[in-house]
Design an enzyme around this catalytic site. Sequence first.
Site, PDB file in Angstrom:
ATOM      1  N   LEU A  90      38.205  32.790  44.516  1.00  0.00           N
ATOM      2  CA  LEU A  90      37.606  32.935  45.393  1.00  0.00           C
ATOM      3  C   LEU A  90      37.397  33.888  46.057  1.00  0.00           C
ATOM      4  CD1 LEU A  90      39.913  30.127  46.226  1.00  0.00           C
ATOM      5  CD2 LEU A  90      37.812  30.144  45.819  1.00  0.00           C
ATOM      6  N   GLY A 136      38.957  31.000  40.833  1.00  0.00           N
ATOM      7  CA  GLY A 136      37.893  30.251  41.160  1.00  0.00           C
ATOM      8  C   GLY A 136      37.050  29.833  40.094  1.00  0.00           C
ATOM      9  N   ASN A 160      44.962  32.462  37.355  1.00  0.00           N
ATOM     10  CA  ASN A 160      45.715  33.405  37.273  1.00  0.00           C
ATOM     11  C   ASN A 160      46.435  34.082  38.915  1.00  0.00           C
ATOM     12  OD1 ASN A 160      43.485  34.146  38.820  1.00  0.00           O
ATOM     13  ND2 ASN A 160      43.412  37.137  38.203  1.00  0.00           N
ATOM     14  N   GLU A 161      46.423  32.970  39.376  1.00  0.00           N
ATOM     15  CA  GLU A 161      47.545  33.115  40.474  1.00  0.00           C
ATOM     16  C   GLU A 161      48.520  33.568  41.026  1.00  0.00           C
ATOM     17  OE1 GLU A 161      45.176  31.059  40.068  1.00  0.00           O
ATOM     18  OE2 GLU A 161      43.491  30.368  41.945  1.00  0.00           O
TER      19      GLU A 161
HETATM   20  N1  CO8 Z   1      37.339  38.848  46.120  1.00  0.00           N
HETATM   21  C1  CO8 Z   1      36.527  39.673  46.683  1.00  0.00           C
HETATM   22  N2  CO8 Z   1      35.983  40.764  46.235  1.00  0.00           N
HETATM   23  C2  CO8 Z   1      36.087  40.950  45.141  1.00  0.00           C
HETATM   24  C3  CO8 Z   1      36.655  39.691  44.794  1.00  0.00           C
HETATM   25  C4  CO8 Z   1      36.542  38.865  44.293  1.00  0.00           C
HETATM   26  N3  CO8 Z   1      37.633  37.928  43.977  1.00  0.00           N
HETATM   27  N4  CO8 Z   1      37.132  40.832  43.144  1.00  0.00           N
HETATM   28  C5  CO8 Z   1      35.955  41.976  43.375  1.00  0.00           C
HETATM   29  N5  CO8 Z   1      35.648  41.883  44.437  1.00  0.00           N
HETATM   30  C6  CO8 Z   1      35.110  43.065  44.468  1.00  0.00           C
HETATM   31  C7  CO8 Z   1      36.051  44.165  44.313  1.00  0.00           C
HETATM   32  O1  CO8 Z   1      37.128  44.923  45.294  1.00  0.00           O
HETATM   33  C8  CO8 Z   1      34.747  45.507  44.150  1.00  0.00           C
HETATM   34  O2  CO8 Z   1      34.778  45.701  45.824  1.00  0.00           O
HETATM   35  P1  CO8 Z   1      34.076  47.190  46.144  1.00  0.00           P
HETATM   36  O3  CO8 Z   1      32.909  47.577  45.646  1.00  0.00           O
HETATM   37  O4  CO8 Z   1      33.911  47.240  47.692  1.00  0.00           O
HETATM   38  O5  CO8 Z   1      35.418  48.261  45.653  1.00  0.00           O
HETATM   39  C9  CO8 Z   1      33.613  44.646  43.777  1.00  0.00           C
HETATM   40  O6  CO8 Z   1      33.883  43.388  44.096  1.00  0.00           O
HETATM   41  C10 CO8 Z   1      33.449  44.541  42.633  1.00  0.00           C
HETATM   42  O7  CO8 Z   1      34.462  44.610  42.102  1.00  0.00           O
HETATM   43  P2  CO8 Z   1      34.927  45.662  40.471  1.00  0.00           P
HETATM   44  O8  CO8 Z   1      34.957  46.980  40.746  1.00  0.00           O
HETATM   45  O9  CO8 Z   1      36.837  45.313  40.209  1.00  0.00           O
HETATM   46  O10 CO8 Z   1      33.808  44.344  39.306  1.00  0.00           O
HETATM   47  P3  CO8 Z   1      34.038  44.632  37.828  1.00  0.00           P
HETATM   48  O11 CO8 Z   1      33.300  44.173  37.127  1.00  0.00           O
HETATM   49  O12 CO8 Z   1      35.026  46.199  37.461  1.00  0.00           O
HETATM   50  O13 CO8 Z   1      35.621  43.844  37.497  1.00  0.00           O
HETATM   51  C11 CO8 Z   1      36.187  41.484  38.143  1.00  0.00           C
HETATM   52  C12 CO8 Z   1      34.698  42.586  38.391  1.00  0.00           C
HETATM   53  C13 CO8 Z   1      37.033  41.296  36.831  1.00  0.00           C
HETATM   54  C14 CO8 Z   1      35.752  40.324  37.971  1.00  0.00           C
HETATM   55  C15 CO8 Z   1      37.208  42.177  38.570  1.00  0.00           C
HETATM   56  O14 CO8 Z   1      36.308  42.329  40.414  1.00  0.00           O
HETATM   57  C16 CO8 Z   1      38.244  41.467  38.980  1.00  0.00           C
HETATM   58  O15 CO8 Z   1      39.159  40.838  38.074  1.00  0.00           O
HETATM   59  N6  CO8 Z   1      38.825  39.978  40.648  1.00  0.00           N
HETATM   60  C17 CO8 Z   1      39.055  40.270  41.004  1.00  0.00           C
HETATM   61  C18 CO8 Z   1      39.233  38.498  40.616  1.00  0.00           C
HETATM   62  C19 CO8 Z   1      40.301  37.812  41.172  1.00  0.00           C
HETATM   63  O16 CO8 Z   1      41.774  37.410  40.351  1.00  0.00           O
HETATM   64  N7  CO8 Z   1      40.114  36.463  41.295  1.00  0.00           N
HETATM   65  C20 CO8 Z   1      41.570  35.642  42.148  1.00  0.00           C
HETATM   66  C21 CO8 Z   1      40.515  35.095  43.380  1.00  0.00           C
HETATM   67  S1  CO8 Z   1      42.015  34.562  44.397  1.00  0.00           S
HETATM   68  C22 CO8 Z   1      41.569  32.787  43.367  1.00  0.00           C
HETATM   69  O17 CO8 Z   1      40.239  32.499  43.143  1.00  0.00           O
HETATM   70  C23 CO8 Z   1      42.463  31.209  43.676  1.00  0.00           C
HETATM   71  C24 CO8 Z   1      43.462  31.406  45.118  1.00  0.00           C
HETATM   72  C25 CO8 Z   1      43.699  30.209  45.601  1.00  0.00           C
HETATM   73  C26 CO8 Z   1      45.782  30.433  46.191  1.00  0.00           C
HETATM   74  C27 CO8 Z   1      44.676  30.453  47.039  1.00  0.00           C
HETATM   75  C28 CO8 Z   1      47.100  30.948  48.628  1.00  0.00           C
HETATM   76  C29 CO8 Z   1      46.432  31.645  49.286  1.00  0.00           C
END
Ligand code: CO8
Length: 285
Positions: A90, A136, A160-161
Amino acid sequence: MLALRASRCVGGARRLLTGGVVGDGLVGVSTVGGDSRIGLLTLQKKPVNSLDTEMLTAIADGVAALEAQPGVKAFVLTSAWEGKVFSAGLDLLEMHEPDDRASLEEFWTAVQDAWLALYTTPLATVASINGTSPAGGCLLATACDYRVMSENPKFTIGLNEAQFGLVAPDFFLDVYTNVVGQRNAEWLAGTGALLDPASALAVSLVDEVLPQGDVGPRSAAVAEKLAKLPFDARAETKRRLRLKTATNLRDTKAQCTATFCDFALQDDVQAALTAYVASLKARKN
Ligand code: CO8
């Protein structure tokens, strides 16, 4: 609604089996290798397929477009960002400091509708997990009938939430439990574990782990096998097996949205999101 772009796949069979952008939408809708029975839904939102309202709506529309296409019996869900990310889950920015409650409600309704579209489609579905797939992203993969993941140990999948102070909603946990079983779900979601591909295979979170280059072709082969089964019998069996989980959400959509908004708007939850978004930025630098 997205139009099926089979004609644009000409000469692109290999590319489509191995990832790549299809058309110019957030989600590409096409067929695999010119086989009109096997659809391909490509997640292609830059940079990491984060699921915001627009992307979630495009996914639901993509599923509907494939269902409406005569002859399509199955589809592969994949990412254009092969070797990097299947979906980052998400979009954290939709939940972090939202404009107002109404926009949060709209977002959560889009999450529910995209998941229901994918989870309840009568088409057979194969997730071709060609990159990392947290939260997500894992939800999208577990909505499919079969999961093939790249063996790259850098890639992870799971809910991983709990690691960053959020609680995965009930339908996330329901489908996760359906796939990995109660004990594994309690331990893995409870600790917010992200699993490497071998560990994911060990708990049946994914069905196969293969070298990167084999993931797309194998996903297409599984979809082809599923497409050859008698459609109505397979689809009805799927419907019955998924009815309880789908009904749990359908019957409680409004309540689920209210619960999510109440939770997400809490100060400590917003603080957890602030810290997590900052940690992602810091990791980059
Ligand atoms: N949402 C928004 N932006 C994101 C997300 C995300 N989920 N993930 C990454 N981005 C952004 C980064 O901040 C970065 O932005 P910017 O270029 O402006 O600095 C850009 O995308 C690229 O990210 P990375 O540089 O980190 O890219 P990498 O290729 O190095 O890594 C990853 C990719 C491994 C996917 C890494 O970005 C990561 O770990 N992201 C977070 C993943 C995560 O933990 N997602 C969980 C989201 S929460 C969810 O899905 C469910 C929540 C339900 C409960 C809600 C209750 C409130």
